[in-house]
Structures are given as C-alpha cells and as structure tokens.
Design an enzyme around this catalytic site. Structure first.
Site, PDB file in Angstrom:
ATOM      1  N   LYS A  39       0.839  -1.192   0.000  1.00  0.00           N
ATOM      2  CA  LYS A  39       0.000   0.000   0.000  1.00  0.00           C
ATOM      3  C   LYS A  39       0.877   1.247   0.000  1.00  0.00           C
ATOM      4  O   LYS A  39       1.560   1.544   0.977  1.00  0.00           O
ATOM      5  CB  LYS A  39      -0.911   0.047   1.221  1.00  0.00           C
ATOM      6  CG  LYS A  39      -1.936   1.163   1.077  1.00  0.00           C
ATOM      7  CD  LYS A  39      -2.595   1.553   2.374  1.00  0.00           C
ATOM      8  CE  LYS A  39      -1.826   2.612   3.135  1.00  0.00           C
ATOM      9  NZ  LYS A  39      -1.718   3.909   2.457  1.00  0.00           N
ATOM     10  N   GLU A  88      10.304   0.805  10.304  1.00  0.00           N
ATOM     11  CA  GLU A  88      11.315   1.839  10.096  1.00  0.00           C
ATOM     12  C   GLU A  88      10.609   3.160  10.345  1.00  0.00           C
ATOM     13  O   GLU A  88       9.756   3.571   9.559  1.00  0.00           O
ATOM     14  CB  GLU A  88      11.874   1.715   8.669  1.00  0.00           C
ATOM     15  CG  GLU A  88      13.216   2.365   8.518  1.00  0.00           C
ATOM     16  CD  GLU A  88      13.102   3.772   8.010  1.00  0.00           C
ATOM     17  OE1 GLU A  88      13.024   4.693   8.848  1.00  0.00           O
ATOM     18  OE2 GLU A  88      13.056   3.954   6.794  1.00  0.00           O
ATOM     19  N   CYS A 112      13.412  10.503   7.104  1.00  0.00           N
ATOM     20  CA  CYS A 112      13.375   9.951   8.454  1.00  0.00           C
ATOM     21  C   CYS A 112      14.723  10.100   9.144  1.00  0.00           C
ATOM     22  O   CYS A 112      14.785  10.291  10.343  1.00  0.00           O
ATOM     23  CB  CYS A 112      12.960   8.484   8.401  1.00  0.00           C
ATOM     24  SG  CYS A 112      13.860   7.546   7.174  1.00  0.00           S
ATOM     25  N   GLU A 147      10.211  15.307  15.988  1.00  0.00           N
ATOM     26  CA  GLU A 147      10.550  15.205  14.568  1.00  0.00           C
ATOM     27  C   GLU A 147       9.729  16.262  13.823  1.00  0.00           C
ATOM     28  O   GLU A 147       8.497  16.248  13.872  1.00  0.00           O
ATOM     29  CB  GLU A 147      10.193  13.806  14.055  1.00  0.00           C
ATOM     30  CG  GLU A 147      10.590  13.580  12.614  1.00  0.00           C
ATOM     31  CD  GLU A 147      10.305  12.152  12.137  1.00  0.00           C
ATOM     32  OE1 GLU A 147       9.239  11.622  12.462  1.00  0.00           O
ATOM     33  OE2 GLU A 147      11.161  11.593  11.420  1.00  0.00           O
TER      34      GLU A 147
HETATM   35  P1  NAI Z   1       1.904   7.862   8.606  1.00  0.00           P
HETATM   36  O1  NAI Z   1       2.783   7.061   9.467  1.00  0.00           O
HETATM   37  O2  NAI Z   1       0.492   8.087   9.021  1.00  0.00           O
HETATM   38  O3  NAI Z   1       1.856   7.240   7.133  1.00  0.00           O
HETATM   39  C1  NAI Z   1       2.689   6.241   6.628  1.00  0.00           C
HETATM   40  C2  NAI Z   1       1.863   5.162   5.938  1.00  0.00           C
HETATM   41  O4  NAI Z   1       1.099   4.467   6.906  1.00  0.00           O
HETATM   42  C3  NAI Z   1       0.865   5.662   4.919  1.00  0.00           C
HETATM   43  O5  NAI Z   1       0.834   4.763   3.840  1.00  0.00           O
HETATM   44  C4  NAI Z   1      -0.451   5.609   5.677  1.00  0.00           C
HETATM   45  O6  NAI Z   1      -1.561   5.468   4.839  1.00  0.00           O
HETATM   46  C5  NAI Z   1      -0.269   4.386   6.523  1.00  0.00           C
HETATM   47  N1  NAI Z   1      -1.088   4.312   7.728  1.00  0.00           N
HETATM   48  C6  NAI Z   1      -1.580   5.320   8.473  1.00  0.00           C
HETATM   49  N2  NAI Z   1      -2.262   4.839   9.524  1.00  0.00           N
HETATM   50  C7  NAI Z   1      -2.189   3.490   9.470  1.00  0.00           C
HETATM   51  C8  NAI Z   1      -2.668   2.430  10.275  1.00  0.00           C
HETATM   52  N3  NAI Z   1      -3.355   2.653  11.389  1.00  0.00           N
HETATM   53  N4  NAI Z   1      -2.404   1.159   9.920  1.00  0.00           N
HETATM   54  C9  NAI Z   1      -1.689   0.914   8.816  1.00  0.00           C
HETATM   55  N5  NAI Z   1      -1.216   1.867   8.015  1.00  0.00           N
HETATM   56  C10 NAI Z   1      -1.452   3.152   8.320  1.00  0.00           C
HETATM   57  O7  NAI Z   1       2.595   9.250   8.387  1.00  0.00           O
HETATM   58  P2  NAI Z   1       1.904  10.605   7.907  1.00  0.00           P
HETATM   59  O8  NAI Z   1       0.636  10.844   8.624  1.00  0.00           O
HETATM   60  O9  NAI Z   1       1.872  10.614   6.450  1.00  0.00           O
HETATM   61  O10 NAI Z   1       2.963  11.668   8.427  1.00  0.00           O
HETATM   62  C11 NAI Z   1       2.919  12.125   9.758  1.00  0.00           C
HETATM   63  C12 NAI Z   1       4.304  12.279  10.323  1.00  0.00           C
HETATM   64  O11 NAI Z   1       4.948  11.023  10.353  1.00  0.00           O
HETATM   65  C13 NAI Z   1       5.246  13.142   9.523  1.00  0.00           C
HETATM   66  O12 NAI Z   1       5.120  14.494   9.840  1.00  0.00           O
HETATM   67  C14 NAI Z   1       6.564  12.606   9.933  1.00  0.00           C
HETATM   68  O13 NAI Z   1       6.968  13.191  11.147  1.00  0.00           O
HETATM   69  C15 NAI Z   1       6.325  11.158  10.141  1.00  0.00           C
HETATM   70  N6  NAI Z   1       6.721  10.330   8.979  1.00  0.00           N
HETATM   71  C16 NAI Z   1       7.885   9.659   9.049  1.00  0.00           C
HETATM   72  C17 NAI Z   1       8.317   8.926   7.976  1.00  0.00           C
HETATM   73  C18 NAI Z   1       9.593   8.191   8.009  1.00  0.00           C
HETATM   74  O14 NAI Z   1      10.080   7.766   6.982  1.00  0.00           O
HETATM   75  N7  NAI Z   1      10.161   7.957   9.167  1.00  0.00           N
HETATM   76  C19 NAI Z   1       7.560   8.863   6.742  1.00  0.00           C
HETATM   77  C20 NAI Z   1       6.303   9.550   6.790  1.00  0.00           C
HETATM   78  C21 NAI Z   1       5.936  10.283   7.883  1.00  0.00           C
END
Ligand code: NAI
Ligand code: MG
Length: 788
Positions: free
Chosen positions: A183, A257, A291, A388
C-alpha cells in the site's frame, strides 16, 4: 550571477496520465480491478496544487482479494526457485532503468521533490535495489540454506520516497520467495502504479505483486488480515506503535522503520566548507522530509558562530521552487497538512525563545513551500530539539567536550542515524560506537545503498532493510516448523526420586533462596516467598517472590554495570569458559537439583548439565566470532556492519529444562555484551538460584546477570513495560507472548517471543544457533570514506 530556469518537460508524464484517463484502479492478481466501494481519491502535485489523477480507495474486501491473490501465487513463486526469481528481479531493474525519466518526472510531480533528486538519487537507487536483490535471489539456496520464505507480506510505505521505499520493500521480499501486497501512501501513489505496469510488462506471475491504494484504514485492514504473515512498515513512530500492538501475539513478523531526530555532529577540526554542503544534504534534501535527516546540528563551541555564519550565506543561495526546474534545491512540501505541522513547530520554537533565521527571499506562493530555517542556541529540551519536524528546519546547539557531544546526540528517544564531521579518523571511530543509532555516516550524510542495512535503534524501530541483515526480515528458519505445541519434558524416572532432598545434596531445604541483583544476593522487597513443588506435586522448597521494586532494582543494577558491555569479545569468552568450568565442577550438585525438581533420572539430569556446559562453550566460542561485515556499497565508502549489544535485556526463561533453558537464553545474550535481568523457570527455579554461586566464582561483573524469581506473568509484565529495558525475550504461554509484545511497543523495545511454541532445548538444532546472537544484537552500519 543568477541562474535561469531549466525546466524538465512534464509532457510525457502527463501523456501517461491522460492515457489512463487520469484514473487508476487497484492492481490485484496481475490485473486492474475497480475498488469495491467505488470510491476514488485525488493525488495532487503539491508544487501547484493541481490534481494529477484519481486513484482507487481499497476497503477491507479489496484487501481481502489482494491477499488472496498473493496467497494463491505463493507456492508457484517459491517453486520456481531463486534463479528464476533472479531473472524477474533483473528484468524489473532493467525496466526501471529504461523508464527512468518517466519515473523521475512522475515522482517529482506527485511528491513535490526536485527532479534533480528523483533523477540522480531516488530512481537509480530503485534500480540498484532490484539488481542487488536479484543477486540474493540467485544466492538464496546456497547462502541462506537454513531459511525459507515467510509467506504473504503486507507492506505499507510513506510518501517521502515513494518508489524508493517500494523497492526497499518489494525487492528483498520477492528475492526470498515471498509474495506481496503493498500500500503506497495516499499523497504519492502514482509511481507505484507505474511500477505495477512494469510488473505486467515483464510477465511477472500474477499475484506475486499486488498494489492497493488507500488511506490509513486500508493499511490497517492489511495489517489485521489473518493471511498476512509479515508486516513491513515505514512511517511515523505513532503508527508504528499502533501496528506493533495490532499484531501482538499473532506470530506475524514485523519490521518497522520509523521516525528520527538524528544528530549531525561537527567537531572543531572539521572541514567547514564540506560541512556546509553536508548540512544542505542532511536537512534540505527532500525538503527535510527524511526519516534520517540530520535535523539536530551539534557544533563544537569554538567554531559554532563561524559555522552558523557560513550556513546563513549558503542558505541565502538555496533555491526553493518548481520541482521540475533542474536548478531548484528545495521543492514543495508534500501536502498542506505537513506545511501546517512544520509551521506550528517553528512557531513553537520561536515562542520558546530560540533564535530563528530564514533567508531574505520569499517562497513561491502557488504551492506548498517552506523556507529553509535555522534555529540556533536551542536548549536540548526544547520541543523543536526533541520532536521530529519532518521539514526543512535545522536546530543547532553547541557542545564543549566530546563527552557532551555524545550525551547530546543520544538525548532523544530515537536512534536512526548520525553524521560525524572531523578530519581526525581516530576521533570519528571513537565516537561512532557511542552513538545509539542504526547508521553512522563519517564525513558524509544521507548516503544509502542496497548492500548496506538501514534501520533504527530505540523508537526509530527495528529490523533492517538492505544488506544481508535485511534478508532476515523476509525469511524464516526452517527449523521453526518443527517446534511443538507442548513442551518437551524429561521422563519421570521409574525408580522415583533418589531419596530425599538432603540425599540429593540439598541440605538446607528450609532456606528460602534469594534473588541475585548487582552481583549480590537480594531479599525480596515484598518479603514474600513462593512454595515450589516438584513435578509430582511434592513440596520441595521456597523461592523469593519478586515484585515491581525488585525488577526496578535489577534494571538499575544492569544499567550501572558498564564493565561487561565494555569488555572485548575475547575477554567475555574467557569469563564464559570459566562459568562452564565451574559448572562442570558442580555437575552432580546441579544434576541432583534437577532430579529434585523434575523427578527425572539422574542420568538424564546429568545430560542436561552436560548440554548446558556444551552450550556455554558454543557461545563462548562465538563471543569473539560473531563479527560484522564490510559491505560493498557503491559510494566511495567502506561500510562496516557492526553487531552491537542491545543494552539491558529482559529474559523470561522457559519453564521446562530449568537449567538448560536458562543457559540457552542467558548465555548468548551476555556473550554479546548485554546485561540481563532474568526471570527463571517459574515452576522449577532452583537451578537458576543456585547459579549465582557459579557467577560469583567466575569473574562475572556484578549487574551482568540479575535473577528475579517469582510469578512469571507479573514480572514479565513489569519488564515489558519498563522504559529502561531495551529488549525482551519471552518463552512462555501464547497469552504471555501477546502481553509482552503489546507492552513492549510503548518504548519500541525489541521483543522475541515463542508464541506458545516450544523448542526441545536438548536438541542442538532447536536450542542453539546464530539466531540467538542475532536477536541479542542490533546492527550499526558505519560509513567511512574509502578509496579515491
Ligand atoms: P503515517 O505514518 O500516518 O503514514 C505512513 C503510511 O502508513 C501511509 O501509507 C499511511 O496510509 C499508513 N497508515 C496510516 N495509519 C495506518 C494504520 N493505522 N495502519 C496501517 N497503516 C497506516 O505518516 P503521515 O501521517 O503521512 O505523516 C505524519 C508524520 O509522520 C510526519 O510528519 C513525519 O513526522 C512522520 N513520517 C515519518 C516517515 C519516516 O520515513 N520515518 C515517513 C512519513 C511520515
Ligand atoms: Mg501527490
């Protein structure tokens, strides 16, 4: 001199989108399938807010059909073997290269990141991942003989490196014979859908790769699907914890990660012009939405003002704007939600009194842009220093001593990466092991390669992607298939127990055995003791009933012991051999104790003691041999993959095999330099409580092994939720495993549990192996400049 624009054409990407009517279905079982709810959502281009295409929203029914397709494809994909899989992966790599420009442009449009980066970094690395893992597919049958595939893998990726994260997930999974349902993130689904077409083009067997688009709820449905055997996730720490909890106790594998707040440390002898370019790559690469972004600049005080001045000059020259302009340094932020988050954190930083600086020029207004921002003189506890930000915001503070630099660097709940800048290689290599992070870059930053593992310490998650270490996430030891539902217990001796306790060498049956904390015997805080019976239900003695306070003292004692983790593998091996020698001297006494507790024959008890001695030899042998690797990365680096101890580990021993189960779990953990808090067999604890005498006489520093007896459930709960425990192993009931995994999620401690399955500890193939060492360590990749 002012650079004019050098625009990259979007026409081919637009033609591609038009050819699909700017609308995409779900890619399931090798074909495009409309979403069962009929709902589509829009992906926009954040640099101009224009819609690019509509994509399908998958619901639970669609997830179900994608997982079913992957499940159906699995046996065939395994059966074609590594070589055929290598051919497919190689074909994918070639196709990505052939369509590299389309991928790069589409990625820049959908995400807002500069074309300079997608063209030169993201897409070449994507191809590299498929090539590298084509190689691992080929080598699986010879290099990973003991392993098999895991099964159907659910993969959930974020928006910051859409296609790159796809490749990090899909390439190793397919190489090892798994099939996947992936996804993409809702902001950036388009390159994943183009990738699906490439899978069709090369004739990848149907169902091996399924791509389903949708929001977090789609991800959650995938996580909870019973036919998914592993979840691989990259994204926020909050969602990572939700996932860990959702699958607790199910036996699904998981790699996470997560976020970071990575330090970028500059020592006074560093080459400051290189440092400035390093900072640009650390925090303004991908708009800081990385990240492992070097978001905390730690500078030696003597050069701090000089560096800040240089940085401001450089920042004034950075260009923010249209990602398709090849002269642009910083593109658009992925979405207005993210701009808002960044903006709020920056405002908070200003309100908290930190000095802020931004370049004089304005950002374009037609899209979601944010200027590069520098905070200086930031207090280490400020929210901008701890949270972050995930944007182009650098937070700087100074240090006076190397010790202070390390303390500041580690003053975070995260542990993803660190970048060190000094011209003194001795200093760099002295600091590198002290940093709690999965990657350390020396005089470089944000370099990645398929041959090196990437992943976190602490709340940055666990598991590695890339390198040999990344393959363990997508494989399972074949031997695990032979673990049993019932414990393997010794036969009760027909002749019955040999006499009474005193004839068995236990003269002081009325004594309640004490616990062992910080190298000393310890009475239980609560003053309670527990009656212990033998396997036939006869009373045989009492043990101390440990409680929360005893656990707290034991964890403190483990943390206070810095001498054991600081010893060389060779020195630890000597101590382990000494333990074995002292156990051998007392073999009858330990065997008698086993007879007393388990009613097995003396011969079989002696066998358990002999196996215990042999097992100690095994891990003593490995103490200086479980070494790392020098990865062959594509940059001018040598990348050292160092297995480091986890820190303070909790070990909840199996109830069966009271001595051998204790040895088989405690010894590998300490062999790798961890300090441990052990809960021995609840039903038969005396082998462990006797063992303190062996530890006392074998030069084991106090605090290395701490033994708390009592109720397994209660004590393991305390350990699983303890914030200063870094890892926990649990061998016990299914329910206990679930509880441990649930509670361990809060500080992301590494957990290794048996899901209620049992090993035959007497069987070498079950009871020992490198897997115990792997679970007792985490790999740090240290990138050192090398070659010309
Ligand atoms: P997120 O962690 O919500 O999104 C990442 C993925 O997880 C997306 O594909 C999303 O649809 C999916 N997702 C969301 N809720 C889920 C659930 N309950 N079960 C399974 N999958 C789920 O991150 P978001 O909201 O896009 O960004 C928020 C913050 O997260 C950012 O401001 C940043 O600080 C951090 N982030 C960190 C990343 C990294 O690579 N470490 C990447 C993206 C965001
Ligand atoms: Mg988009």
């Amino acid at each position: 001199m002012v650079y004019g624009p050098a625009p990259e054409s979007a026409s081919q990407a637009n033609e591609y989108l038009e050819a699909h009517g700017r609308k995409f279905d779900l890619f399931i079982n090798g074909a495009w399938q409309a979403p069962s709810c009929g709902v589509y959502f829009e992906s926009i281009s954040p640099s101009n807010k224009q819609p690019l295409a509509k994509v399908a929203e998958a619901n639970a029914a669609d997830v179900d059909s994608a997982v079913a397709a992957a499940k159906k494809a699995l046996p065939g994909w395994v059966a074609i073997g590594g070589h055929q899989r290598a051919r497919y992966l190689y074909a994918l790599a070639r196709q990505i290269q052939k369509h590299a420009r389309l991928f790069a442009v589409l990625e820049a449009m959908d995400n807002g990141k500069p074309i300079r980066e997608t063209r030169d970094i993201d897409i070449p690395l994507v191809a590299r991942h498929f090539y590298h893992h084509a190689g691992w597919a080929q080598l699986m049958s010879t290099e990973l003989k003991e392993f098999r595939e895991v099964g159907v893998i659910g993969q959930i990726i974020p928006w910051n490196f859409p296609l790159l994260m796809l490749s990090w997930k899909i390439a190793p999974a397919l190489a090892m014979g798994n099939t996947v349902v992936l996804k993409p993130a809702e902001y950036t689904p388009l390159t994943a859908l183009l990738f699906a077409e490439i899978c069709q083009n090369i004739g990848l067997p149907k169902g091996v790769v399924n791509i389903i688009t949708g929001p977090g709820s789609t991800g959650a449905a995938l996580v909870n699907h019973p036919d998914v055997q592993k979840i691989a996730f990259t994204g926020s720490t909050d969602v990572g914890k939700v996932i860990r909890k959702a699958i607790a106790g199910t036996g699904k594998k998981v790699s996470l990660e997560l976020g970071g707040k990575s330090p970028f440390i500059v020592f006074e002898d560093a080459d400051l012009d290189s440092v400035v370019e390093g900072v640009v790559d650390a925090i303004w690469f991908n708009q800081g939405q990385v990240c492992c972004a070097g978001s905390r600049l730690l500078v030696e005080e003597s050069i701090a003002e000089k560096l800040y001045a240089k940085l401001k000059v450089r920042m004034e020259q950075l260009k923010v704007g249209n990602p398709l302009d090849k002269c642009i340094d910083i593109g658009a932020i992925v979405d207005k939600v993210q701009v808002k988050t960044i903006d709020e954190l920056v405002k908070k930083g200003i309100m908290e009194g930190n000095d802020v600086w931004q370049p004089s020029w304005p950002c374009p207004t037609e899209g979601y842009f944010f200027p590069p921002t520098l905070f200086t003189n930031v207090s280490p506890s400020a929210s901008i220093a701890q949270e972050e930000i995930f944007g182009p915001v650098l937070v700087a503070m100074s240090f006076r001593s190397h010790k202070e630099a390390v303390a500041l660097a580690n003053n975070t709940r995260y542990g993803l990466a660190c970048s060190l800048w000094t011209e003194d290689i001795n200093l760099a290599l002295a600091i590198a092991p002290q940093i709690k992070a999965g990657t350390v870059w020396i005089n470089c930053t944000n370099v990645f390669d398929a041959a090196a593992g990437f992943g976190g310490y602490r709340e940055s998650g666990f598991g590695r992607e890339g390198g040999r270490e990344g393959l363990y996430e997508y494989t399972k030891l074949k031997i695990e298939d032979t673990f049993t539902d019932k414990p393997v217990l010794p036969k009760v001796s027909k002749s019955g127990k040999v006499g009474n306790a005193s004839q068995n060498g236990i003269h002081d049956i009325d004594r309640t055995t004490k616990m062992y904390v910080g190298g000393k015997q310890a009475r239980p805080d609560g003053g309670y003791s527990t009656r212990i019976k033998d396997s036939s239900g006869n009373y045989i003695g009492e043990v101390s009933a440990g409680n929360r306070k005893d656990i707290r003292n034991a964890v403190e004692a483990a943390h206070a012991n810095t001498s054991w983790p600081g010893m060389t593998g060779h020195a630890r091996a000597q101590v382990l051999y000494f333990i074995a020698e002292n156990l051998a001297i007392r073999r009858e006494e330990f065997a008698n104790r086993l007879v007393l507790m388990t009613n097995q024959s003396l011969e079989s008890a002696l066998e358990e003691v002999e196996k215990s001695i042999e097992r100690i030899y095994y891990y003593a042998a490995f103490a200086d041999k479980y070494d790392g690797m020098a990865h062959s990365t594509i940059q001018r680096n040598v990348t050292l993959a160092m297995p480091e101890s986890i820190g303070v580990m909790a070990i909840v021993c199996p109830d069966e095999s009271p001595l051998l189960g204790f040895i088989s779990t405690v010894i590998p953990a300490i062999a790798m330099g961890n300090n441990v808090v052990v809960i021995p067999s609840e039903t038969a604890p005396f082998s462990a409580t006797d063992f303190y005498q062996i530890l006392d006489t074998s030069d084991v520093p106090g605090g290395t092994v701490n033994i708390i007896t009592g109720a397994k459930d209660e004590l393991s709960t305390e350990l699983a939720k303890h914030d200063n425990v870094d890892g926990i192993w649990y061998f016990g009931s299914k329910e206990g495993c679930k509880k441990v995994e649930l509670l361990a999620a809060d500080n992301m401690k590494r957990s290794w549990v048996n899901y209620g399955k049992h090993r035959n500890w007497l069987d070498q193939a079950h009871g020992e192996g490198e897997v115990f060492l792997r679970q007792a360590t985490q790999i740090k990749n240290i990138w050192i400049p090398y070659g010309i």
